[in-house]
Scaffold this motif. Structure first.
Motif, PDB file in Angstrom:
ATOM      1  N   CYS A   1      -9.009   5.640  -9.071  1.00  0.00           N
ATOM      2  CA  CYS A   1      -9.840   6.286  -8.052  1.00  0.00           C
ATOM      3  C   CYS A   1      -9.448   7.748  -7.876  1.00  0.00           C
ATOM      4  O   CYS A   1     -10.313   8.637  -7.833  1.00  0.00           O
ATOM      5  N   CYS A   2      -8.163   8.009  -7.751  1.00  0.00           N
ATOM      6  CA  CYS A   2      -7.696   9.383  -7.557  1.00  0.00           C
ATOM      7  C   CYS A   2      -8.045  10.254  -8.744  1.00  0.00           C
ATOM      8  O   CYS A   2      -8.502  11.395  -8.583  1.00  0.00           O
TER       9      CYS A   2
ATOM     10  N   TYR B   1     -13.985   0.397  -9.604  1.00  0.00           N
ATOM     11  CA  TYR B   1     -14.402   0.607  -8.218  1.00  0.00           C
ATOM     12  C   TYR B   1     -15.916   0.632  -8.113  1.00  0.00           C
ATOM     13  O   TYR B   1     -16.614   0.866  -9.099  1.00  0.00           O
TER      14      TYR B   1
ATOM     15  N   LEU C   1       0.831  -1.209   0.000  1.00  0.00           N
ATOM     16  CA  LEU C   1       0.000   0.000   0.000  1.00  0.00           C
ATOM     17  C   LEU C   1       0.866   1.261   0.000  1.00  0.00           C
ATOM     18  O   LEU C   1       0.579   2.222  -0.728  1.00  0.00           O
TER      19      LEU C   1
ATOM     20  N   GLN D   1      -2.002  -0.359  -7.906  1.00  0.00           N
ATOM     21  CA  GLN D   1      -1.695   1.003  -8.337  1.00  0.00           C
ATOM     22  C   GLN D   1      -2.656   1.446  -9.444  1.00  0.00           C
ATOM     23  O   GLN D   1      -3.089   2.600  -9.459  1.00  0.00           O
TER      24      GLN D   1
ATOM     25  N   VAL E   1     -10.554   3.791  -1.443  1.00  0.00           N
ATOM     26  CA  VAL E   1     -10.058   5.161  -1.437  1.00  0.00           C
ATOM     27  C   VAL E   1     -11.250   5.975  -0.953  1.00  0.00           C
ATOM     28  O   VAL E   1     -12.346   5.864  -1.510  1.00  0.00           O
TER      29      VAL E   1
ATOM     30  N   ALA F   1       0.942   4.142  -3.079  1.00  0.00           N
ATOM     31  CA  ALA F   1       0.630   5.565  -2.877  1.00  0.00           C
ATOM     32  C   ALA F   1       1.840   6.466  -3.084  1.00  0.00           C
ATOM     33  O   ALA F   1       1.692   7.627  -3.467  1.00  0.00           O
TER      34      ALA F   1
ATOM     35  N   CYS G   1       0.910  13.102  -5.534  1.00  0.00           N
ATOM     36  CA  CYS G   1       0.423  12.349  -4.379  1.00  0.00           C
ATOM     37  C   CYS G   1       1.514  12.302  -3.321  1.00  0.00           C
ATOM     38  O   CYS G   1       2.664  11.962  -3.620  1.00  0.00           O
TER      39      CYS G   1
ATOM     40  N   PHE H   1      -6.428   5.888   1.940  1.00  0.00           N
ATOM     41  CA  PHE H   1      -6.242   4.755   1.031  1.00  0.00           C
ATOM     42  C   PHE H   1      -5.883   3.560   1.890  1.00  0.00           C
ATOM     43  O   PHE H   1      -4.868   3.566   2.578  1.00  0.00           O
TER      44      PHE H   1
ATOM     45  N   TYR I   1      -5.736   0.537  -9.718  1.00  0.00           N
ATOM     46  CA  TYR I   1      -6.961   0.855  -8.975  1.00  0.00           C
ATOM     47  C   TYR I   1      -6.835   2.213  -8.283  1.00  0.00           C
ATOM     48  O   TYR I   1      -7.705   3.076  -8.410  1.00  0.00           O
ATOM     49  N   PHE I   2      -5.744   2.424  -7.555  1.00  0.00           N
ATOM     50  CA  PHE I   2      -5.525   3.669  -6.813  1.00  0.00           C
ATOM     51  C   PHE I   2      -5.519   4.871  -7.756  1.00  0.00           C
ATOM     52  O   PHE I   2      -6.195   5.878  -7.500  1.00  0.00           O
TER      53      PHE I   2
END
Length: 168
Positions: free
Chosen positions: A155-156, A113, A27, A149, A89, A31, A41, A75, A151-152
């Motif tokens: 979302c962001c 998501y 994680l 990553q 997130v 991030a 970020c 997150f 996915y992250f």
């Protein structure tokens, strides 16, 4: 205060603790290694609520490079029994007062998501449970990090795009 006489006893084993440690590393990597050409970020390592009684993850500042809009997100994993449990997130109202309503109204659906609006002060973008199960079956932490990553970042980018839009 928790009444321990009413709580089921916890159980742990060393392999699970080691896996939890690896999850934390993944994680953090996800991030902290977002390509700077997408958005900025930064993990807030000083945040007192990075981890808590029902939360495990990182507080992050994300900044849109097009509009300079900034969001403060969580997150990680939520495991409060009274809410949905999983990897998410999250955008919370209190730390994003200037854009929260706009993002709430404008966030769009995605196959990456699931939008959760069960609590009016928390907009949560969950990784679908079946996909999370697949990720936990990967043999390689590198493969897990690459997938998470994607996915992250998705979302962001969705949150930041919603923050850029005008209110309906």
């Amino acid at each position: 205060m928790v009444n321990v006489t009413e709580q089921k006893a916890f159980q742990l084993d060393i392999p699970t603790l080691l896996s939890f440690h690896k999850c934390n590393e993944v994680l953090e990597y996800v991030a902290s290694s977002v390509s700077k050409d997408r958005f900025y970020c930064e993990i807030n390592y000083q945040a007192k609520d990075n981890n808590g009684p029902h939360w495990f993850g990182y507080r992050c500042y994300i900044k849109d490079l097009q509009s300079n809009k900034s969001l403060y997100i969580h997150f990680g994993f939520i495991f409060l029994p009274s809410t949905k449990v999983g990897l998410m997130v999250e955008l919370d109202r209190n730390n994003n007062l200037d854009v929260y309503e706009r993002v709430w109204d404008q966030i769009g659906p995605s196959s990456v998501y699931h939008i959760n609006k069960e609590e009016s002060d928390y907009l949560k973008l969950f990784l679908p449970d079946d996909i999370l199960s697949q990720v936990t079956e990967f043999e390689s932490a590198v493969k897990q990090a690459e997938f998470l990553q994607d996915y992250f970042v998705s979302c962001c980018e969705a949150l930041l795009a919603a923050a850029r839009k005008e209110k309906l």
